[in-house]
Design a protein around this motif. Structure first.
Motif, PDB file in Angstrom:
ATOM      1  N   ASP A  45       0.870  -1.176   0.000  1.00  0.00           N
ATOM      2  CA  ASP A  45       0.000   0.000   0.000  1.00  0.00           C
ATOM      3  C   ASP A  45       0.906   1.225   0.000  1.00  0.00           C
ATOM      4  O   ASP A  45       1.644   1.465   0.964  1.00  0.00           O
ATOM      5  CB  ASP A  45      -0.882  -0.016   1.247  1.00  0.00           C
ATOM      6  CG  ASP A  45      -1.835   1.167   1.327  1.00  0.00           C
ATOM      7  OD1 ASP A  45      -1.797   2.044   0.441  1.00  0.00           O
ATOM      8  OD2 ASP A  45      -2.630   1.208   2.282  1.00  0.00           O
ATOM      9  N   SER A  46       0.880   1.990  -1.057  1.00  0.00           N
ATOM     10  CA  SER A  46       1.794   3.122  -1.204  1.00  0.00           C
ATOM     11  C   SER A  46       1.583   4.196  -0.143  1.00  0.00           C
ATOM     12  O   SER A  46       2.433   5.042   0.055  1.00  0.00           O
ATOM     13  CB  SER A  46       1.659   3.736  -2.595  1.00  0.00           C
ATOM     14  OG  SER A  46       0.361   4.257  -2.776  1.00  0.00           O
ATOM     15  N   ARG A  47       0.471   4.151   0.568  1.00  0.00           N
ATOM     16  CA  ARG A  47       0.202   5.153   1.603  1.00  0.00           C
ATOM     17  C   ARG A  47       0.862   4.814   2.936  1.00  0.00           C
ATOM     18  O   ARG A  47       0.914   5.639   3.827  1.00  0.00           O
ATOM     19  CB  ARG A  47      -1.304   5.295   1.816  1.00  0.00           C
ATOM     20  CG  ARG A  47      -2.012   5.825   0.569  1.00  0.00           C
ATOM     21  CD  ARG A  47      -3.493   5.762   0.729  1.00  0.00           C
ATOM     22  NE  ARG A  47      -3.872   4.349   0.799  1.00  0.00           N
ATOM     23  CZ  ARG A  47      -5.088   3.899   1.010  1.00  0.00           C
ATOM     24  NH1 ARG A  47      -6.067   4.736   1.183  1.00  0.00           N
ATOM     25  NH2 ARG A  47      -5.336   2.611   1.049  1.00  0.00           N
ATOM     26  N   ARG A  48       1.367   3.578   3.099  1.00  0.00           N
ATOM     27  CA  ARG A  48       1.997   3.140   4.335  1.00  0.00           C
ATOM     28  C   ARG A  48       3.511   3.110   4.172  1.00  0.00           C
ATOM     29  O   ARG A  48       4.022   2.484   3.250  1.00  0.00           O
ATOM     30  CB  ARG A  48       1.509   1.744   4.727  1.00  0.00           C
ATOM     31  CG  ARG A  48       0.027   1.634   4.966  1.00  0.00           C
ATOM     32  CD  ARG A  48      -0.422   2.264   6.233  1.00  0.00           C
ATOM     33  NE  ARG A  48       0.405   1.788   7.333  1.00  0.00           N
ATOM     34  CZ  ARG A  48       0.497   2.404   8.502  1.00  0.00           C
ATOM     35  NH1 ARG A  48      -0.171   3.501   8.718  1.00  0.00           N
ATOM     36  NH2 ARG A  48       1.258   1.934   9.449  1.00  0.00           N
ATOM     37  N   LEU A  49       4.226   3.768   5.053  1.00  0.00           N
ATOM     38  CA  LEU A  49       5.677   3.847   4.966  1.00  0.00           C
ATOM     39  C   LEU A  49       6.335   2.480   5.137  1.00  0.00           C
ATOM     40  O   LEU A  49       7.344   2.189   4.495  1.00  0.00           O
ATOM     41  CB  LEU A  49       6.211   4.826   6.016  1.00  0.00           C
ATOM     42  CG  LEU A  49       7.677   5.198   5.915  1.00  0.00           C
ATOM     43  CD1 LEU A  49       7.983   5.782   4.527  1.00  0.00           C
ATOM     44  CD2 LEU A  49       8.049   6.180   6.989  1.00  0.00           C
ATOM     45  N   ASP A  50       5.747   1.614   5.953  1.00  0.00           N
ATOM     46  CA  ASP A  50       6.345   0.300   6.170  1.00  0.00           C
ATOM     47  C   ASP A  50       6.144  -0.655   4.991  1.00  0.00           C
ATOM     48  O   ASP A  50       6.655  -1.773   5.002  1.00  0.00           O
ATOM     49  CB  ASP A  50       5.843  -0.329   7.469  1.00  0.00           C
ATOM     50  CG  ASP A  50       4.332  -0.503   7.516  1.00  0.00           C
ATOM     51  OD1 ASP A  50       3.629   0.114   6.693  1.00  0.00           O
ATOM     52  OD2 ASP A  50       3.860  -1.230   8.402  1.00  0.00           O
ATOM     53  N   HIS A  51       5.444  -0.231   3.950  1.00  0.00           N
ATOM     54  CA  HIS A  51       5.272  -1.045   2.746  1.00  0.00           C
ATOM     55  C   HIS A  51       6.318  -0.703   1.685  1.00  0.00           C
ATOM     56  O   HIS A  51       6.284  -1.246   0.587  1.00  0.00           O
ATOM     57  CB  HIS A  51       3.867  -0.871   2.178  1.00  0.00           C
ATOM     58  CG  HIS A  51       2.818  -1.522   3.030  1.00  0.00           C
ATOM     59  ND1 HIS A  51       1.737  -2.172   2.510  1.00  0.00           N
ATOM     60  CD2 HIS A  51       2.687  -1.637   4.373  1.00  0.00           C
ATOM     61  CE1 HIS A  51       0.980  -2.650   3.483  1.00  0.00           C
ATOM     62  NE2 HIS A  51       1.541  -2.323   4.628  1.00  0.00           N
ATOM     63  N   TRP A  52       7.229   0.192   2.027  1.00  0.00           N
ATOM     64  CA  TRP A  52       8.328   0.575   1.148  1.00  0.00           C
ATOM     65  C   TRP A  52       9.596  -0.077   1.681  1.00  0.00           C
ATOM     66  O   TRP A  52       9.735  -0.272   2.886  1.00  0.00           O
ATOM     67  CB  TRP A  52       8.495   2.087   1.124  1.00  0.00           C
ATOM     68  CG  TRP A  52       7.352   2.805   0.455  1.00  0.00           C
ATOM     69  CD1 TRP A  52       6.164   3.139   1.015  1.00  0.00           C
ATOM     70  CD2 TRP A  52       7.301   3.235  -0.892  1.00  0.00           C
ATOM     71  NE1 TRP A  52       5.370   3.783   0.090  1.00  0.00           N
ATOM     72  CE2 TRP A  52       6.045   3.853  -1.078  1.00  0.00           C
ATOM     73  CE3 TRP A  52       8.182   3.182  -1.957  1.00  0.00           C
ATOM     74  CZ2 TRP A  52       5.671   4.402  -2.308  1.00  0.00           C
ATOM     75  CZ3 TRP A  52       7.807   3.733  -3.166  1.00  0.00           C
ATOM     76  CH2 TRP A  52       6.559   4.326  -3.330  1.00  0.00           C
TER      77      TRP A  52
END
Length: 66
Positions: free
Chosen positions: A54-61
């Motif tokens: 989810d591009s809106r969550r920092l931990d998904h990067w």
């Protein structure tokens, strides 16, 4: 009684002051993504969105090799 109230107020205020500052609360804001990209670049990597992330969550990067 006033002393107890004053002590309790100081304890409550110190708890607020010492709470960790979670920048952007895990949201992938422009500033948070910029900082993460700079940290990845310092390691010679690139910040990329994980599969099914989810591009809106920092931990998904994540930092990944080019």
């Amino acid at each position: 009684m006033r002393t107890v109230t004053a002590i309790m107020a100081l304890v409550a205020l110190s708890a607020c002051a010492s709470a960790p500052a979670y920048r952007d609360e895990g949201f992938a804001t422009y500033d948070a993504l910029r900082d993460a990209q700079q940290a990845c670049a310092a390691k010679g990597m690139t910040l990329k969105l994980r599969d099914q992330g989810d591009s809106r969550r920092l931990d998904h990067w994540a930092c990944q090799k080019d």
